[in-house]
Scaffold this motif. Structure first.
Motif, PDB file in Angstrom:
ATOM      1  N   SER A 224      -0.381  12.948   3.764  1.00 53.85           N
ATOM      2  CA  SER A 224      -0.367  11.872   4.748  1.00 53.85           C
ATOM      3  C   SER A 224      -1.716  11.174   4.913  1.00 53.85           C
ATOM      4  N   PHE A 225      -2.354  10.872   3.818  1.00 54.69           N
ATOM      5  CA  PHE A 225      -3.549  10.035   3.870  1.00 54.69           C
ATOM      6  C   PHE A 225      -3.381   8.910   2.865  1.00 54.69           C
TER       7      PHE A 225
ATOM      8  N   MET B 291       0.840  -1.183   0.000  1.00 54.00           N
ATOM      9  CA  MET B 291       0.000   0.000   0.000  1.00 54.00           C
ATOM     10  C   MET B 291       0.885   1.247   0.000  1.00 54.00           C
ATOM     11  N   HIS B 292       0.534   2.228  -0.839  1.00 53.71           N
ATOM     12  CA  HIS B 292       1.294   3.469  -0.917  1.00 53.71           C
ATOM     13  C   HIS B 292       0.583   4.556  -0.119  1.00 53.71           C
ATOM     14  N   TYR B 293       1.384   5.409   0.460  1.00 55.30           N
ATOM     15  CA  TYR B 293       0.831   6.532   1.200  1.00 55.30           C
ATOM     16  C   TYR B 293       1.250   7.829   0.537  1.00 55.30           C
ATOM     17  N   CYS B 294       0.356   8.770   0.502  1.00 48.99           N
ATOM     18  CA  CYS B 294       0.670  10.082  -0.047  1.00 48.99           C
ATOM     19  C   CYS B 294       1.445  10.858   1.009  1.00 48.99           C
ATOM     20  N   LYS B 295       2.703  11.183   0.720  1.00 49.66           N
ATOM     21  CA  LYS B 295       3.551  11.832   1.713  1.00 49.66           C
ATOM     22  C   LYS B 295       3.112  13.267   1.992  1.00 49.66           C
ATOM     23  N   GLU B 296       2.677  13.985   0.936  1.00 52.57           N
ATOM     24  CA  GLU B 296       2.321  15.391   1.132  1.00 52.57           C
ATOM     25  C   GLU B 296       1.124  15.563   2.058  1.00 52.57           C
TER      26      GLU B 296
END
Ligand SMILES: [Zn+2]
Length: 139
Positions: free
Chosen positions: A8-9, A1-6
């Protein structure tokens, strides 16, 4: 699963996205029909379903219509050439593409009672080749 770093969701997966659109909003995904001109469509039908003098007249009208459309495209190309070398010269085209009813309902009278229509408005910078699409909800 990837997380959006900018932000954080966790982004939702495609199958969830599709399920929400299809089940909650009755919106389907499909390859769009090619954009056809209603004048060309009408004249093509008349050419196919008539004969003799009428057919020749419709063929002439279709040819004239298509030449006018080509002249418009040629004009855009001719205007774009100087814009590519002169940044003070701009050639911008606009296109309001097909209005799509929301939600997707096909039943006769219900079709005409749609409260929301979706339009795709395109602004194209011919010098840079960059297009911007604005999806609009209209009622
Ligand atoms: Zn046409």
């Amino acid at each position: 699963m990837h997380y959006c770093k900018e932000n954080s969701f966790e982004p939702i997966r495609e199958d969830k996205y599709r399920r929400i659109f299809v089940e909650d909003f009755n919106i389907r995904f499909k390859i769009p029909k090619s954009d056809t001109c209603p004048v060309c469509d009408e004249l093509n039908i008349k050419v196919r379903t008539s004969d003799g003098q009428h057919r020749r007249q419709y063929e002439y009208e279709l040819q004239l219509h298509q030449r006018r459309a080509e002249a418009g495209q040629t004009n855009i190309r001719h205007q774009t050439t100087p814009a590519k070398s002169d940044t003070n010269y701009h050639v911008i085209t606009f296109d309001l593409q097909e209005a799509l009813p929301m939600p997707r309902l096909s039943s006769g009278p219900v079709f005409y009672k749609h409260k929301i229509w979706t339009c795709n408005f395109n602004v194209h910078n011919c010098r840079t080749g960059v297009g911007h699409f604005f999806v609009l909800g209209c009622n």
